[in-house]
Design a protein around this motif. Structure first.
Motif, PDB file in Angstrom:
ATOM      1  N   THR A 387      63.729  78.605  36.731  1.00 62.94           N
ATOM      2  CA  THR A 387      62.341  78.705  37.193  1.00 62.94           C
ATOM      3  C   THR A 387      61.536  77.564  36.573  1.00 62.94           C
ATOM      4  N   PHE A 388      60.717  76.900  37.404  1.00 70.17           N
ATOM      5  CA  PHE A 388      59.945  75.754  36.940  1.00 70.17           C
ATOM      6  C   PHE A 388      58.491  76.153  36.703  1.00 70.17           C
ATOM      7  N   GLU A 389      57.755  75.275  36.037  1.00 76.80           N
ATOM      8  CA  GLU A 389      56.367  75.545  35.681  1.00 76.80           C
ATOM      9  C   GLU A 389      55.494  75.824  36.904  1.00 76.80           C
ATOM     10  N   ASP A 390      55.838  75.245  38.045  1.00 77.94           N
ATOM     11  CA  ASP A 390      55.037  75.459  39.255  1.00 77.94           C
ATOM     12  C   ASP A 390      55.421  76.730  40.004  1.00 77.94           C
ATOM     13  N   GLY A 391      56.343  77.509  39.450  1.00 78.50           N
ATOM     14  CA  GLY A 391      56.766  78.763  40.065  1.00 78.50           C
ATOM     15  C   GLY A 391      57.960  78.638  40.990  1.00 78.50           C
TER      16      GLY A 391
END
Length: 466
Positions: A387-391
Motif C-alpha cells: 500500500t502506498f501513501e496515496d492509498g
C-alpha cells in the motif's frame, strides 16, 4: 538383566542395513543424473565455503582453534591457513554455512553438503582420494543424512533440534567411512559413534553457533569413521534402538524412509541451491519483493506506506525476528529481508550485513511490514500486498520461488553465485581457476587439487611461475 532394551517387534535392523549398503555400493551403481546433481552440490558448496571464509566467525574460530591444531595438513578453504584434518573439517563446515547460502534438502531443511564435503575435502589432503571417489562418497553421505532426516522429520525438528547438525554427522561418517574402506562391522560402529555425537539446537539460529553445527558434524563424523577404522566399537543398532538416535530424539520413527529403495530412490538428487543468502523459507518473499522493485522503480518504492505478507506458518516460526541487531539475526527476519529486497533489490550476502540491518531506511520499511501465517500457503509461495501513501495498492503472488524444485537454479546461475561470492574473498583469478577445477572433480586424480586451488594467490602464483 540386560542393559539393552529390545526394539519393537518388526523394527528393521536399520543400522546394519544402512551400513551394508554404504560399504557395498560402487560409484558405477549411481545413475549419471544422480552423479550430476552430486557435482552441482559440490560446486555450490565450494563457492559457499570460500564465500564465508572471510567472515568474522571464521576469524574467531581460527583464533580459538589454531593453537591446538595438530600437524597442519589440510586447507581452510579460501584462506592461507592450514590445520589438521579434523579441525579443517570443522572450520570449513562453519564457513560453508555461515552466510546461509548453502544447499538445502527441501523435505527436511537439511543443508547436506556442509557436514559431508567439509570432512571429505579435509581428509583428501591426508589420504589420496580421487575426484571420482570423493564425489561417490559425497553422494552416499548426503543420501544417508537425508534418509535419516526423513525418518524423524518434522517431529525431531519441531522439538528444537537443528537437523543439519544432528543428521549431518551420519552423512560425514558414512562418506569418510566409504573412502577409507571401512568394512560393514566398522561402518556400524561408525554410525554408533556418530549417533552419540549428534547435536545442534535451533535456539542458536541467528548466532555464530548455527554455523558451528555443520562444522562440528563434519568433524565428529570424520572422527567417528576414524575411530571405527581403529576398531573402536559402539552399539550396532544406534539408529533404531529404544535408547538410540530416533527414539530418543524424535516422536516419529519412520524407518522405511531409511531402508526402502536404497540405490533406486535418491534423496541426494532432490537437493536445491539457494539464490538468496538466508533461511530458505524467506526466499519467496525476497523473490517477490525483488520483482516488485524491478517493476515499480526506486521512486515508487520510497512511497510505500505498508507491506503485508501472507506466508506459510513456518516462515514466522523460523524467521519472525522483528528487530534484528546483527546481520546473522537479519537472516532470520522476514521483515528485514523484505525491506532489503524492496529498497536494495538484494538477497545476496550483502543484504545481511550488520550495517544494512542497522540502516535507518531499512528499519523504517521493516517496521511498516507485517506478516500473517496461512496454513494453505505453500512453503515456496507468498502473497505480497503493498500500500502506498496515496492509498493505491499493488500485489504480487509468487507461486514457486526461484531455487525451489519447480524453479531450480541452472548451472549458469550456480556459476554466477559462486563467482560473486568467491571473487570478493580470493579475487577473480583464483575464482576462475577454482570454479573450473570444481566442475572437473570427477576427472581429478587427486581431489585435494580443489582445496589447493582455493588458496588466495594460488592462481596468480602459478601464472607468474609459468
Amino acid at each position: 538383566m540386560s542393559l539393552h532394551q529390545e526394539a519393537a517387534p518388526g523394527t528393521p535392523k536399520v543400522t546394519q542395513i544402512l551400513a551394508d549398503w554404504v560399504v557395498n555400493i560402487k560409484g558405477s551403481d549411481i545413475q549419471p543424473e544422480v552423479r550430476r546433481e552430486g557435482l552441482r552440490t559440490f560446486v555450490n558448496w565450494v563457492g559457499c565455503a570460500v564465500g564465508g571464509a572471510s567472515h568474522e566467525t571464521a576469524d574467531r574460530a581460527l583464533a580459538a582453534i589454531a593453537p591446538f591444531s595438530g600437524k597442519a595438513t589440510s586447507t581452510v578453504i579460501g584462506r592461507t591457513e592450514k590445520l589438521d584434518a579434523l579441525h579443517a573439517a570443522l572450520v570449513n563446515g562453519i564457513t560453508s554455512h555461515v552466510l546461509d547460502y548453502d544447499d538445502t534438502h527441501l523435505k527436511t531443511i537439511i543443508h547436506p553438503a556442509g557436514p559431508v564435503a567439509s570432512a571429505l575435502l579435509a581428509l583428501a589432503e591426508t589420504r589420496e582420494i580421487s575426484g571420482y571417489d570423493l564425489l561417490t562418497a559425497l553422494i552416499i553421505g548426503v543420501e544417508v543424512e537425508c534418509r535419516i532426516g526423513n525418518s524423524v522429520y518434522p517431529h525431531h525438528y519441531d522439538r528444537g533440534w537443528h537437523i543439519t547438525g544432528t543428521a549431518g554427522v551420519f552423512g560425514a561418517a558414512a562418506a569418510v567411512g566409504k573412502v577409507i574402506g571401512l568394512n560393514a562391522q566398522q561402518m556400524r560402529w561408525a554410525f554408533g559413534l556418530a549417533a552419540t555425537q549428534s547435536s545442534g539446537f535451533r535456539e542458536m539460529f541467528g548466532t555464530m553457533t548455527k554455523s558451528f553445527h555443520p562444522g562440528r558434524a563434519a568433524q565428529n563424523g570424520m572422527f567417528a569413521a576414524l575411530l571405527a577404522e581403529a576398531n573402536y566399537d559402539s552399539s550396532e543398532r544406534a539408529i533404531e534402538a529404544p535408547r538410540g538416535f530416533a527414539s530418543v530424539m524424535s516422536d516419529k520413527q519412520d524407518y522405511s524412509e531409511i531402508v526402502d529403495d536404497l540405490g533406486t530412490r535418491w534423496e541426494s538428487a532432490l537437493n536445491s541451491y539457494k539464490p538468496f543468502a538466508c533461511g530458505i523459507v524467506i526466499h519467496p518473499t525476497i523473490d517477490g519483493c525483488v520483482q516488485l522493485r524491478e517493476e515499480l522503480g526506486d521512486e515508487k518504492i520510497r512511497q510505500i506506506k505498508s507491506v503485508a505478507l501472507t506466508t506459510h506458518p513456518l516462515v514466522l516460526e523460523l524467521t519472525g525476528k522483528t528487530d534484528p541487531k546483527t546481520g546473522l539475526e537479519g537472516k532470520f527476519s522476514v521483515y528485514h529481508a523484505a525491506a532489503a529486497a524492496l529498497l536494495k533489490g538484494d538477497g545476496a550476502p550483502t543484504a545481511f550485513t550488520d550495517e544494512l540491518v542497522r540502516d535507518p531506511e531499512i528499519i523504517a520499511l521493516r517496521d511498516k511490514t507485517k506478516a500473517t501465517a496461512d496454513k494453505s500457503c505453500h512453503e515456496a509461495s507468498v502473497d505480497i500486498l503493498v500500500t502506498f501513501e496515496d492509498g493505491s495498492t499493488v500485489s504480487k503472488h509468487v507461486e514457486r520461488t526461484i531455487g525451489s524444485m519447480e524453479v531450480p537454479l541452472t548451472d549458469q546461475q550456480i556459476d554466477h553465485k559462486f563467482t560473486v561470492q568467491s571473487a570478493l574473498v580470493v579475487g577473480d583469478a583464483v575464482t576462475k581457476k577454482l570454479l573450473e577445477t570444481s566442475w572437473k572433480l570427477e576427472e581429478l586424480k587427486d581431489a585435494a587439487e580443489v582445496a589447493r586451488a582455493s588458496v588466495p594467490g594460488s592462481a596468480e602464483t602459478k601464472a607468474a611461475a609459468e
